[in-house]
Design an enzyme around this catalytic site. Structure first.
Site, PDB file in Angstrom:
ATOM      1  N   GLY A  46       0.734  -1.195  -0.166  1.00  0.00           N
ATOM      2  CA  GLY A  46       0.012  -0.118   0.031  1.00  0.00           C
ATOM      3  C   GLY A  46       0.843   1.203  -0.083  1.00  0.00           C
ATOM      4  O   GLY A  46       0.827   2.131   0.813  1.00  0.00           O
ATOM      5  N   LEU A  79      -2.966  -0.897  -4.841  1.00  0.00           N
ATOM      6  CA  LEU A  79      -4.069  -1.551  -5.556  1.00  0.00           C
ATOM      7  C   LEU A  79      -5.081  -0.322  -6.336  1.00  0.00           C
ATOM      8  O   LEU A  79      -5.456  -0.687  -7.434  1.00  0.00           O
ATOM      9  CB  LEU A  79      -5.115  -1.835  -4.408  1.00  0.00           C
ATOM     10  CG  LEU A  79      -6.453  -2.528  -4.881  1.00  0.00           C
ATOM     11  CD1 LEU A  79      -6.123  -3.606  -5.840  1.00  0.00           C
ATOM     12  CD2 LEU A  79      -7.377  -2.975  -3.718  1.00  0.00           C
ATOM     13  N   ASN A 129      -2.863  -6.546  -5.527  1.00  0.00           N
ATOM     14  CA  ASN A 129      -3.568  -6.806  -4.588  1.00  0.00           C
ATOM     15  C   ASN A 129      -2.634  -7.673  -3.041  1.00  0.00           C
ATOM     16  O   ASN A 129      -2.749  -8.889  -3.473  1.00  0.00           O
ATOM     17  CB  ASN A 129      -4.845  -7.570  -4.539  1.00  0.00           C
ATOM     18  CG  ASN A 129      -5.641  -7.632  -3.229  1.00  0.00           C
ATOM     19  OD1 ASN A 129      -5.246  -7.343  -2.172  1.00  0.00           O
ATOM     20  ND2 ASN A 129      -7.090  -7.452  -3.346  1.00  0.00           N
ATOM     21  N   SER A 130      -1.873  -7.076  -2.367  1.00  0.00           N
ATOM     22  CA  SER A 130      -0.983  -7.779  -1.750  1.00  0.00           C
ATOM     23  C   SER A 130      -1.635  -8.616  -0.899  1.00  0.00           C
ATOM     24  O   SER A 130      -0.993  -9.417  -0.185  1.00  0.00           O
ATOM     25  CB  SER A 130      -0.104  -6.789  -1.091  1.00  0.00           C
ATOM     26  OG  SER A 130      -0.941  -5.909  -0.216  1.00  0.00           O
ATOM     27  N   ASP A 180      -5.609   1.207   5.870  1.00  0.00           N
ATOM     28  CA  ASP A 180      -7.021   1.420   6.084  1.00  0.00           C
ATOM     29  C   ASP A 180      -7.158   0.879   7.083  1.00  0.00           C
ATOM     30  O   ASP A 180      -7.194  -0.389   7.483  1.00  0.00           O
ATOM     31  CB  ASP A 180      -7.687   0.875   4.961  1.00  0.00           C
ATOM     32  CG  ASP A 180      -9.168   1.385   4.707  1.00  0.00           C
ATOM     33  OD1 ASP A 180      -9.723   1.584   6.054  1.00  0.00           O
ATOM     34  OD2 ASP A 180      -9.811   1.324   3.884  1.00  0.00           O
ATOM     35  N   GLU A 225       0.811  10.712   4.328  1.00  0.00           N
ATOM     36  CA  GLU A 225       0.021  10.685   5.102  1.00  0.00           C
ATOM     37  C   GLU A 225       0.748  11.061   6.665  1.00  0.00           C
ATOM     38  O   GLU A 225       0.400  11.580   7.476  1.00  0.00           O
ATOM     39  CB  GLU A 225      -0.522   9.280   5.199  1.00  0.00           C
ATOM     40  CG  GLU A 225      -1.689   9.147   6.387  1.00  0.00           C
ATOM     41  CD  GLU A 225      -2.986   9.653   5.942  1.00  0.00           C
ATOM     42  OE1 GLU A 225      -3.795   9.920   6.669  1.00  0.00           O
ATOM     43  OE2 GLU A 225      -3.126   9.711   4.807  1.00  0.00           O
TER      44      GLU A 225
END
Length: 300
Positions: free
Chosen positions: A121, A145, A177-178, A200, A277
């Site tokens: 991600g 993703l 998609n890990s 998330d 972030e």
């Protein structure tokens, strides 16, 4: 015969007049389509439009892609079906696509070293770019993703390679998609570091199965990370931080790093500062929660 000839001459005169009034610059009547537009000019205009659109996405000062043209939803559902190519096995990962200067050919015989760092991600790639400078001899990849975000990271890496010849050749990104395809990319014990930065939180209890750190997924991560390898996690959500720490603490193949080891690890300092972030949390005076664990052998 005379009537037909007059009709033909009149139609040509009308076409010539229409073209002279409405044609674009450098367009001659009788060329291209029946309306007098030059096919070559139309094609060239389309090329220019595409070129201008591409240039519009590039900052004139930094020559890097501009994030606002690659914005996407903050998170995606990892349990939904997405359509993108996935290698059948780690042996089928084409290193020439990710590291073309190091591996100009897709021939697997010449691969002397493999990917060791995986940023799960990876977002806009801030951590990868920082790690690429600190570990220039280590191959690393981001796994994202969201398609637009992946495209941004690709363009960012390509721009950095052009602006800094010889640098950033060890970093790449893949849209995947890990939570599903880690074994398709990495062999047993191949990785030395895995990163899970600000994932998330999936607050609802029914969605906890979507969390990227879970007891079940840690089994796969333990397979990909070699003994002595490290998993780094960080979040600004306290409940998620406790969840990830509890999962790692409860897994027999991981143990926490000591305070001294955390202090000596240069990567730990990047967890809260290298990503978009993390920088946002710092600007807002928020708190972060880290969990850093080492892969160990199961005691007999």
């Amino acid at each position: 015969m005379m009537v037909k000839l007059v009709d033909i001459l009149q139609s040509k005169a009308v076409a010539t007049y229409w073209c002279s009034r409405h044609r674009p610059r450098n367009c001659w009547a009788g060329q291209g389509s029946g309306h007098g537009f030059s096919t070559t000019v139309v094609v060239n205009k389309k090329k220019m439009m595409l070129k201008n659109e591409a240039n519009h996405k590039i900052s004139k000062t930094s020559r890097l892609p501009r994030k606002r043209f690659y914005r996407a939803r903050a998170h995606s559902n990892p349990l939904s079906d997405s359509h993108f190519p996935v290698p059948i096995s780690p042996h089928h990962v084409d290193y020439s696509l990710h590291f073309p200067q190091l591996y100009p050919s897709s021939d697997k015989v010449g691969i002397s070293k493999k990917i060791q760092f995986a940023d799960i991600g990876c977002g806009f790639g801030g951590l990868l770019i920082s790690l690429s400078i600190i570990f220039p001899e280590t191959l690393m990849i981001g796994m994202e993703l969201r398609d637009k975000v992946t495209e941004y990271v690709k363009e960012r890496i390509l721009a950095l390679r052009v602006a800094n010849p010889g640098q950033y050749q060890n970093v790449s990104v893949a849209r995947t998609n890990s939570m599903k395809y880690i074994p398709n990319y990495f062999e047993k014990g191949q990785l030395s570091k895995m990163f899970f930065l600000f994932p998330d939180p999936h607050f609802k209890e029914k969605n906890h199965r979507r969390r990227v750190i879970s007891p079940q997924l840690l089994d796969e991560y333990a397979y990909a990370v070699g003994v002595g390898g490290i998993i780094y996690t960080i979040t600004d959500v306290e409940e998620l931080g406790e969840w990830m720490k509890a999962c790692l603490e409860g897994h027999p193949m991981f143990e926490a790093l000591t305070d001294e080891e955390l202090e000596d690890d240069p990567v730990v300092k990047l967890l809260s500062s290298a990503t978009e972030e993390g920088q946002k949390v710092a600007r807002n005076g928020g708190q972060t929660f880290q969990a850093v664990y080492r892969r160990v052998l199961i005691p007999l």
